[in-house]
Design a protein around this motif. Structure first.
Motif, short mmCIF file in Angstrom:
data_model
loop_
_atom_site.label_atom_id
_atom_site.label_comp_id
_atom_site.label_asym_id
_atom_site.label_seq_id
_atom_site.Cartn_x
_atom_site.Cartn_y
_atom_site.Cartn_z
N LYS A 201 1.00 -1.05 0.18
CA LYS A 201 0.17 0.08 0.12
C LYS A 201 1.14 1.38 -0.10
O LYS A 201 0.65 2.34 -0.59
CB LYS A 201 -1.44 0.39 1.24
CG LYS A 201 -2.22 1.19 1.02
CD LYS A 201 -2.79 1.13 2.54
CE LYS A 201 -3.97 1.97 2.41
NZ LYS A 201 -3.04 3.70 1.89
N LYS A 202 2.13 0.97 0.58
CA LYS A 202 2.96 2.16 0.88
C LYS A 202 3.59 2.44 -0.49
O LYS A 202 3.51 3.61 -1.60
CB LYS A 202 4.03 2.36 1.99
CG LYS A 202 5.06 2.97 2.38
CD LYS A 202 5.89 3.08 3.07
CE LYS A 202 6.84 3.88 3.37
NZ LYS A 202 7.77 4.30 2.00
N TYR A 204 2.20 1.93 -3.16
CA TYR A 204 1.04 2.14 -4.49
C TYR A 204 1.00 3.43 -4.21
O TYR A 204 1.03 4.60 -4.86
CB TYR A 204 0.17 1.31 -4.08
CG TYR A 204 -1.41 1.94 -4.57
CD1 TYR A 204 -1.05 1.72 -6.11
CD2 TYR A 204 -1.70 2.77 -4.65
CE1 TYR A 204 -2.15 2.30 -7.60
CE2 TYR A 204 -3.55 3.53 -5.50
CZ TYR A 204 -3.65 2.90 -6.61
OH TYR A 204 -4.11 3.79 -7.87
N ASP A 205 1.06 3.94 -2.54
CA ASP A 205 0.78 5.60 -2.49
C ASP A 205 1.90 6.57 -3.07
O ASP A 205 1.29 6.90 -3.27
CB ASP A 205 -0.13 6.22 -1.14
CG ASP A 205 -1.04 4.81 -0.09
OD1 ASP A 205 -1.94 4.75 -1.17
OD2 ASP A 205 -1.36 4.30 0.64
N GLU A 206 2.77 6.30 -3.30
CA GLU A 206 3.94 6.84 -3.38
C GLU A 206 3.99 7.30 -4.98
O GLU A 206 4.41 8.00 -4.72
CB GLU A 206 5.15 6.21 -2.53
CG GLU A 206 5.14 6.76 -0.58
CD GLU A 206 6.90 5.92 -0.40
OE1 GLU A 206 7.01 5.69 -1.17
OE2 GLU A 206 7.13 6.16 1.04
N THR A 207 4.21 6.08 -5.40
CA THR A 207 3.97 6.47 -7.01
C THR A 207 3.11 6.94 -7.83
O THR A 207 3.36 7.19 -7.89
CB THR A 207 4.01 4.49 -7.18
OG1 THR A 207 5.40 3.79 -6.39
CG2 THR A 207 4.44 4.95 -9.03
N ALA A 208 1.17 6.35 -6.62
CA ALA A 208 -0.04 6.94 -7.43
C ALA A 208 0.62 8.27 -7.20
O ALA A 208 0.41 9.25 -8.68
CB ALA A 208 -0.84 6.74 -6.27
N ALA A 209 1.43 8.84 -5.99
CA ALA A 209 1.42 10.53 -5.99
C ALA A 209 2.41 11.01 -6.73
O ALA A 209 2.40 12.22 -7.01
CB ALA A 209 1.71 10.77 -4.70
N THR A 212 1.58 11.96 -10.51
CA THR A 212 0.22 12.55 -10.89
C THR A 212 0.60 13.72 -11.65
O THR A 212 -0.47 13.48 -12.60
CB THR A 212 -0.50 12.82 -9.40
OG1 THR A 212 -0.69 12.63 -8.60
CG2 THR A 212 -1.56 14.19 -10.49
N ILE A 333 -3.17 2.95 -11.59
CA ILE A 333 -3.59 4.20 -10.88
C ILE A 333 -5.22 3.73 -10.71
O ILE A 333 -5.56 4.34 -10.26
CB ILE A 333 -2.66 5.50 -10.84
CG1 ILE A 333 -2.66 6.20 -12.62
CG2 ILE A 333 -1.13 5.42 -10.88
CD1 ILE A 333 -2.44 7.24 -12.61
N PRO A 340 -3.73 -3.59 -8.71
CA PRO A 340 -2.80 -2.45 -8.48
C PRO A 340 -1.71 -3.02 -8.79
O PRO A 340 -0.49 -2.24 -9.95
CB PRO A 340 -2.45 -1.73 -7.43
CG PRO A 340 -2.83 -2.90 -6.52
CD PRO A 340 -4.12 -3.76 -6.54
#
Length: 356
Positions: A201-202, A204-209, A212, A333, A340
């Protein structure tokens, strides 16, 4: 090549285990001594094919019709493998094998199943069996010429049709829930631990951000990303500077971005991390959730057209070359049925984005 679907692996094991029993059955029958070798070979191969089909019954028990067909086919193969002294054995064998081949092709064309290595190997096994059945035996005079004709025309034709249908179907309908054809997955534990779930999850969140800003493809271009061949619904945009730098799973510097080629222009689907060398898998913080994959045996033409994979007989189309690429990890994303970090983006997702 095609990967082995987990629910099909047991069929492969059953086929291997059936081999010694098939050979023993021949050895114990005195009548087998007077039977030509090609017929005995067909008997053994038929028994193996039957065992493979029976092995698949249990893993398909929730699919009643499929399970019944596997059971019927398996029993028919095994019974027929022991009746090679009967006069009607040859036409019955030809009929059963041919019906099985066309039945399978119909199954995948209707999208009831997807091809994998076990299925492809079984079809090639059945085609070989058909060839053994059709070989005229010594002393035969009636229909000898017609059998050689069938062997020389029908078997190659059936082989081409089988390979073509399997290959075209896999290219046209890649299954995002299974590994992409030609993809070798990184070894990982079967079930992710709570720590691995949190790590995934970490990531994914870092990559998605981090990616952007690249929703605007102009920003990706300015950062050094360049698109590959755009003759498919989605395209990988690679940043050669990041590839050469050797960043390892750095959300701020993904080696690639994946865009859907839509009527509205490129739409960002996700990022791709890539290692520098073939066989060098990257860190796997999420265990089975973030397993890397390496594409092997991808066929490219000099004009940049990608065939995506070798044919089921391990050859590239005429005029194309065989390439393998270093391990990679995608981070999608957009909502992807495979998850994901799936090997591929579902084609239906890309189509829906294009139509929106």
């Amino acid at each position: 090549m095609f990967d082995i679907a987990p629910d099909h692996a047991i069929g492969l094991y059953a086929g291997v285990l059936a081999l010694p029993f098939a050979l023993l059955a021949i050895r114990l029958r005195s009548a087998a001594r007077a039977v030509p070798g090609t017929v005995l070979a067909a008997s053994v191969l038929m028994a193996i094919a039957g065992a493979i089909h029976l092995g698949l019954v249990w893993t398909h028990r929730d699919e009643t019709i499929t399970a019944l067909l596997f059971a019927l086919n398996g029993v028919s193969y095994i019974v027929l493998s022991q009746l090679y002294t009967r006069r009607w054995w040859r036409p019955a064998s030809v009929g059963l094998i041919t019906a099985t081949l066309f039945g399978y092709l119909g199954y995948i064309v209707l999208n009831f199943d997807t091809p994998d290595q076990v299925a492809v190997a079984t079809k090639l096994l059945e085609l070989t069996t058909l060839g053994m059945v059709l070989v005229p035996t010594q002393g035969e005079t009636r229909k000898r010429r017609s059998r050689w004709t069938l062997l020389g025309v029908a078997v190659p034709l059936l082989t081409v049709v089988t390979v073509a249908v399997v290959w075209i179907d896999d290219l046209a309908r890649p299954d995002a829930l299974h590994a992409h054809a030609g993809a070798v997955l990184q070894a990982a534990n079967d079930t992710a631990t709570p720590e691995q779930v949190a790590a995934a999850k970490k990531l994914y969140d870092e990559t998605a951000a981090a990616i952007t800003p690249y929703r605007d493809w102009h920003a990706a271009w300015a950062a050094g990303y360049r698109p590959g061949p755009q003759n498919t619904p989605s395209t990988h945009w690679m940043n050669q500077r990041y590839v050469d730098a050797g960043y390892v799973m750095d959300p701020r510097h993904p080696q690639g971005l994946v865009y859907a080629n839509t009527k509205h222009g490129p739409v960002l689907l996700g990022a791709m991390f890539q290692m520098r060398h073939i066989g060098q898998f990257g860190p796997d913080p999420g265990g089975p959730l973030t397993a890397w994959h390496q594409h092997e045996n991808i066929c490219f033409t000099p004009f940049g057209f990608e065939f995506s994979l070798m044919t089921p007989t391990a050859t590239c189309p005429l005029g194309s070359i065989d390439l393998s690429v270093p391990p990679m990890l995608h981070v999608w994303i957009v909502d992807n049925p495979g998850g994901p970090f799936a090997v591929d983006i579902d084609s239906k997702v890309v189509k829906q984005i294009d139509q929106s």
